[in-house]
Design an enzyme around this catalytic site. Structure first.
Site, PDB file in Angstrom:
ATOM      1  N   GLY A 287       0.833  -1.203   0.000  1.00 12.59           N
ATOM      2  CA  GLY A 287       0.000   0.000   0.000  1.00 12.59           C
ATOM      3  C   GLY A 287       0.871   1.257   0.000  1.00 12.59           C
TER       4      GLY A 287
ATOM      5  N   ASP B 146      -4.242   8.852  14.233  1.00 13.61           N
ATOM      6  CA  ASP B 146      -4.744   9.863  15.178  1.00 13.61           C
ATOM      7  C   ASP B 146      -6.272   9.828  15.268  1.00 13.61           C
ATOM      8  OD1 ASP B 146      -5.321  10.945  12.659  1.00 13.61           O
ATOM      9  OD2 ASP B 146      -4.262  12.843  12.991  1.00 13.61           O
ATOM     10  N   GLU B 147      -6.927   9.226  14.260  1.00 10.24           N
ATOM     11  CA  GLU B 147      -8.404   9.227  14.247  1.00 10.24           C
ATOM     12  C   GLU B 147      -9.001   8.443  15.410  1.00 10.24           C
ATOM     13  OE1 GLU B 147     -10.440   8.822  10.579  1.00 10.24           O
ATOM     14  OE2 GLU B 147      -8.897   9.890   9.453  1.00 10.24           O
TER      15      GLU B 147
ATOM     16  N   LYS C 242     -10.020   0.582  14.060  1.00 11.96           N
ATOM     17  CA  LYS C 242      -8.587   0.787  14.307  1.00 11.96           C
ATOM     18  C   LYS C 242      -8.339   0.889  15.818  1.00 11.96           C
ATOM     19  CE  LYS C 242      -5.479   1.515  11.853  1.00 11.96           C
ATOM     20  NZ  LYS C 242      -4.490   0.554  11.258  1.00 11.96           N
TER      21      LYS C 242
ATOM     22  N   ASN D 234      -1.119  11.394   6.265  1.00 13.08           N
ATOM     23  CA  ASN D 234       0.054  11.255   5.404  1.00 13.08           C
ATOM     24  C   ASN D 234      -0.260  11.724   3.985  1.00 13.08           C
ATOM     25  OD1 ASN D 234       2.398   8.816   6.283  1.00 13.08           O
ATOM     26  ND2 ASN D 234       0.752   9.376   7.693  1.00 13.08           N
TER      27      ASN D 234
ATOM     28  N   LEU E 129      -7.741  12.809  -0.077  1.00 13.28           N
ATOM     29  CA  LEU E 129      -7.862  14.216  -0.485  1.00 13.28           C
ATOM     30  C   LEU E 129      -6.771  14.692  -1.458  1.00 13.28           C
ATOM     31  CD1 LEU E 129      -9.434  16.946  -0.051  1.00 13.28           C
ATOM     32  CD2 LEU E 129      -7.676  17.491   1.626  1.00 13.28           C
TER      33      LEU E 129
HETATM   34  P1  NAD Z   1      -3.444   1.846   1.911  1.00 13.88           P
HETATM   35  O1  NAD Z   1      -4.917   1.694   1.800  1.00 13.88           O
HETATM   36  O2  NAD Z   1      -2.697   2.580   0.856  1.00 13.88           O
HETATM   37  O3  NAD Z   1      -2.757   0.407   2.045  1.00 13.88           O
HETATM   38  C1  NAD Z   1      -3.274  -0.618   2.833  1.00 13.88           C
HETATM   39  C2  NAD Z   1      -2.587  -1.908   2.432  1.00 13.88           C
HETATM   40  O4  NAD Z   1      -3.089  -2.971   3.256  1.00 13.88           O
HETATM   41  C3  NAD Z   1      -2.865  -2.317   0.977  1.00 13.88           C
HETATM   42  O5  NAD Z   1      -1.676  -2.743   0.365  1.00 13.88           O
HETATM   43  C4  NAD Z   1      -3.865  -3.458   1.103  1.00 13.88           C
HETATM   44  O6  NAD Z   1      -3.811  -4.382   0.026  1.00 13.88           O
HETATM   45  C5  NAD Z   1      -3.416  -4.076   2.423  1.00 13.88           C
HETATM   46  N1  NAD Z   1      -4.468  -4.852   3.089  1.00 13.88           N
HETATM   47  C6  NAD Z   1      -5.757  -4.502   3.325  1.00 13.88           C
HETATM   48  N2  NAD Z   1      -6.399  -5.471   3.992  1.00 13.88           N
HETATM   49  C7  NAD Z   1      -5.484  -6.462   4.194  1.00 13.88           C
HETATM   50  C8  NAD Z   1      -5.520  -7.714   4.839  1.00 13.88           C
HETATM   51  N3  NAD Z   1      -6.641  -8.182   5.399  1.00 13.88           N
HETATM   52  N4  NAD Z   1      -4.392  -8.454   4.882  1.00 13.88           N
HETATM   53  C9  NAD Z   1      -3.262  -8.019   4.290  1.00 13.88           C
HETATM   54  N5  NAD Z   1      -3.160  -6.851   3.645  1.00 13.88           N
HETATM   55  C10 NAD Z   1      -4.261  -6.072   3.612  1.00 13.88           C
HETATM   56  O7  NAD Z   1      -3.215   2.482   3.336  1.00 13.88           O
HETATM   57  P2  NAD Z   1      -2.088   3.456   3.917  1.00 13.88           P
HETATM   58  O8  NAD Z   1      -2.571   4.844   3.789  1.00 13.88           O
HETATM   59  O9  NAD Z   1      -0.783   3.061   3.384  1.00 13.88           O
HETATM   60  O10 NAD Z   1      -2.191   3.078   5.470  1.00 13.88           O
HETATM   61  C11 NAD Z   1      -1.350   2.089   6.043  1.00 13.88           C
HETATM   62  C12 NAD Z   1      -1.594   2.042   7.539  1.00 13.88           C
HETATM   63  O11 NAD Z   1      -1.317   3.311   8.123  1.00 13.88           O
HETATM   64  C13 NAD Z   1      -3.030   1.710   7.941  1.00 13.88           C
HETATM   65  O12 NAD Z   1      -2.991   0.858   9.039  1.00 13.88           O
HETATM   66  C14 NAD Z   1      -3.630   3.050   8.297  1.00 13.88           C
HETATM   67  O13 NAD Z   1      -4.668   2.900   9.240  1.00 13.88           O
HETATM   68  C15 NAD Z   1      -2.432   3.756   8.881  1.00 13.88           C
HETATM   69  N6  NAD Z   1      -2.447   5.228   8.773  1.00 13.88           N
HETATM   70  C16 NAD Z   1      -2.688   5.838   7.574  1.00 13.88           C
HETATM   71  C17 NAD Z   1      -2.636   7.223   7.505  1.00 13.88           C
HETATM   72  C18 NAD Z   1      -2.867   7.965   6.207  1.00 13.88           C
HETATM   73  O14 NAD Z   1      -2.974   9.196   6.234  1.00 13.88           O
HETATM   74  N7  NAD Z   1      -2.928   7.305   5.066  1.00 13.88           N
HETATM   75  C19 NAD Z   1      -2.350   7.975   8.656  1.00 13.88           C
HETATM   76  C20 NAD Z   1      -2.119   7.313   9.865  1.00 13.88           C
HETATM   77  C21 NAD Z   1      -2.157   5.932   9.896  1.00 13.88           C
HETATM   78  O1  DAU Z   2      -5.665  11.205  10.188  1.00 14.23           O
HETATM   79  C1  DAU Z   2      -5.126  10.013   9.673  1.00 14.23           C
HETATM   80  C2  DAU Z   2      -6.087   9.446   8.671  1.00 14.23           C
HETATM   81  O2  DAU Z   2      -6.031  10.288   7.539  1.00 14.23           O
HETATM   82  C3  DAU Z   2      -5.807   8.010   8.283  1.00 14.23           C
HETATM   83  O3  DAU Z   2      -5.939   7.190   9.410  1.00 14.23           O
HETATM   84  C4  DAU Z   2      -6.756   7.549   7.172  1.00 14.23           C
HETATM   85  O4  DAU Z   2      -6.417   6.243   6.745  1.00 14.23           O
HETATM   86  C5  DAU Z   2      -6.632   8.505   6.022  1.00 14.23           C
HETATM   87  O5  DAU Z   2      -7.561   8.159   5.012  1.00 14.23           O
HETATM   88  C6  DAU Z   2      -6.875   9.942   6.468  1.00 14.23           C
HETATM   89  O6  DAU Z   2      -8.260  10.139   6.861  1.00 14.23           O
HETATM   90  P1  DAU Z   2      -9.074  11.454   6.434  1.00 14.23           P
HETATM   91  O7  DAU Z   2     -10.504  11.149   6.440  1.00 14.23           O
HETATM   92  O8  DAU Z   2      -8.584  12.633   7.186  1.00 14.23           O
HETATM   93  O9  DAU Z   2      -8.488  11.579   4.936  1.00 14.23           O
HETATM   94  P2  DAU Z   2      -9.184  11.925   3.524  1.00 14.23           P
HETATM   95  O10 DAU Z   2      -8.079  12.090   2.548  1.00 14.23           O
HETATM   96  O11 DAU Z   2     -10.283  10.980   3.189  1.00 14.23           O
HETATM   97  O12 DAU Z   2      -9.848  13.339   3.806  1.00 14.23           O
HETATM   98  C7  DAU Z   2      -9.075  14.432   4.293  1.00 14.23           C
HETATM   99  C8  DAU Z   2     -10.034  15.589   4.521  1.00 14.23           C
HETATM  100  O13 DAU Z   2     -10.526  16.038   3.260  1.00 14.23           O
HETATM  101  C9  DAU Z   2     -11.262  15.217   5.321  1.00 14.23           C
HETATM  102  O14 DAU Z   2     -11.623  16.318   6.153  1.00 14.23           O
HETATM  103  C10 DAU Z   2     -12.336  14.977   4.275  1.00 14.23           C
HETATM  104  C11 DAU Z   2     -11.947  15.954   3.171  1.00 14.23           C
HETATM  105  N1  DAU Z   2     -12.286  15.526   1.793  1.00 14.23           N
HETATM  106  C12 DAU Z   2     -11.890  14.291   1.390  1.00 14.23           C
HETATM  107  C13 DAU Z   2     -12.179  13.853   0.125  1.00 14.23           C
HETATM  108  C14 DAU Z   2     -11.754  12.477  -0.339  1.00 14.23           C
HETATM  109  C15 DAU Z   2     -12.946  16.402   0.937  1.00 14.23           C
HETATM  110  O15 DAU Z   2     -13.276  17.548   1.297  1.00 14.23           O
HETATM  111  N2  DAU Z   2     -13.208  15.970  -0.323  1.00 14.23           N
HETATM  112  C16 DAU Z   2     -12.883  14.727  -0.779  1.00 14.23           C
HETATM  113  O16 DAU Z   2     -13.196  14.392  -1.947  1.00 14.23           O
END
Ligand code: NAD
Ligand code: DAU
Length: 328
Positions: A10, A118-119, A145, A171, A181
């Site tokens: 991912g 952080d959510e 989570k 991130n 977003l």
């Molecule tokens: P992502 O959706 O890009 O990747 C998730 C990965 O997990 C994918 O490769 C998917 O195939 C794999 N996956 C899903 N279900 C699975 C399962 N049952 N078994 C094995 N693999 C599985 O997500 P990301 O943004 O890279 O997030 C990674 C981790 O970081 C998550 O745990 C998420 O909660 C956490 N996180 C994300 C953010 C963010 O802003 N993206 C912020 C804080 C924490």
């Molecule tokens: O805070 C960490 C989290 O950040 C992670 O744990 C999640 O996996 C990750 O998806 C992200 O969650 P958010 O809900 O904050 O991220 P998202 O990118 O979906 O949305 C960011 C903000 O933008 C949120 O306030 C919703 C808003 N948004 C999002 C989308 C997709 C819009 O206004 N328009 C959109 O089309």
């Protein structure tokens, strides 16, 4: 060190793998279910072994754990909007999957890092969350989570599992799936599509460049105390509308592309993480939002081959269902 990285195909997982190979010389095995968000291409050229399986598959997990020194678990369903529409997979992966993984880790007696968010703390009007803040998740994503985090902590207390939890803020960076977003806005901006802003667009997110989060996880892996939680927050907080306006500035899109759309149900207003505890382990974020966003926009501009196959098929169906729009 030999690492098993679950969810390593991912966004954050693949950036973490790249960093571990380049900066630490680790040997890495990735276990990933390859859901819509997990992509083999994210690991192209890295030469790591990929086990295609879910963390809920006990036999596959046991096999992948052989000879491993530590496990870092990124595997998750990660999009809040999808958790509202279809929570099933969130419960399955976060509850059952994390439990299966913890059982295997307990048997193998290896160190474990749970990547969390952080959510789990919910929304905060003022100030920042610390690791002592109560868990008040608002969506099926964050609730499951939080459940996984509690399970991890229970394995430390009950069985002495050497487990650490890392909670990151929002991130952004290369390889992020364009449902989130920033990549969604960048690609829509570059294509002249609408830029859908939820509600009033004044929600605040605490942005961290993906390499900085990966480094924070690395610090917790190396120096974190078992049973402890470490917040890893970014250096900048920004409203969503400001993010969109910056993307417009960097892509040459037009303000008229902005479209205010129906708000996300139960939308958290603001996230903010205090990261003093991980700073005390020697971690500091390196990338400010302005620089990181520019790098990210450049990466999407230059890597059309990565996103072209995504912006078709299932993605277009998801997009039409969720936003009631077709993309150009
Ligand atoms: P992502 O959706 O890009 O990747 C998730 C990965 O997990 C994918 O490769 C998917 O195939 C794999 N996956 C899903 N279900 C699975 C399962 N049952 N078994 C094995 N693999 C599985 O997500 P990301 O943004 O890279 O997030 C990674 C981790 O970081 C998550 O745990 C998420 O909660 C956490 N996180 C994300 C953010 C963010 O802003 N993206 C912020 C804080 C924490
Ligand atoms: O805070 C960490 C989290 O950040 C992670 O744990 C999640 O996996 C990750 O998806 C992200 O969650 P958010 O809900 O904050 O991220 P998202 O990118 O979906 O949305 C960011 C903000 O933008 C949120 O306030 C919703 C808003 N948004 C999002 C989308 C997709 C819009 O206004 N328009 C959109 O089309």
């Amino acid at each position: 060190m030999k690492l098993l990285v679950c969810g390593g195909a991912g966004f954050i997982g693949s950036n973490f793998v790249r960093q571990r190979l380049a900066q630490h010389g680790d040997e890495v095995v990735v276990l990933d279910k390859l859901t819509y968000a997990g992509r083999r291409e994210n690991l192209d050229g890295l030469g790591v072994e990929l086990v295609e399986a879910g963390i809920e598959d006990a036999a596959a997990v046991r096999g992948a754990l052989e000879g491993v020194d530590a496990v870092v678990n990124f595997a998750a369903e990660t999009h809040v909007d999808r958790s509202i529409a279809e929570p099933d997979a969130f419960v399955q992966t976060h509850a059952v999957g994390t439990w299966v993984l913890l059982e295997a880790v307990r048997e193998a007696g290896v160190r474990y890092v749970q990547v969390s968010t952080d959510e789990v703390y919910g929304s905060i009007e003022e100030g920042s969350f610390t690791e002592e803040s109560p868990l008040q998740p608002s969506s099926p994503y964050s609730a499951t989570k939080a459940g996984a985090d509690l399970l991890v902590t229970s394995y430390f207390h009950t069985y002495g599992t050497e487990a650490v939890i890392c909670r990151g803020s929002n991130n952004y960076g290369p390889y992020q799936y364009p449902e989130k977003l920033i990549p969604l806005m960048v690609l829509n901006a570059l294509h002249g599509d609408h830029l859908p802003v939820y509600g009033d667009g004044l929600q605040v997110r605490n942005w961290i460049y993906v390499d900085d989060f990966a480094a924070g996880i690395g610090h917790a892996l190396a120096h974190g105390r078992p049973g402890e939680v470490y917040n890893v927050g970014g250096p900048d907080e920004t409203t969503n509308i400001e993010v969109v306006q910056r993307v417009i500035g960097l892509t040459g899109a037009d303000e008229s592309q902005i479209e205010y759309v129906t708000d996300r149900p139960g939308h958290d207003r603001r996230y903010s993480l205090g990261s003093e505890k991980v700073r005390a382990l020697g971690w500091e974020p390196q990338v400010r939002f302005e620089e990181g966003l520019e790098r990210t926009v450049d990466w999407y501009r230059e890597n059309t081959a990565w996103w072209k196959p995504i912006r078709s098929g299932d993605y277009l169906e998801y997009y039409a269902r969720h936003y009631g729009k077709t993309l150009g």
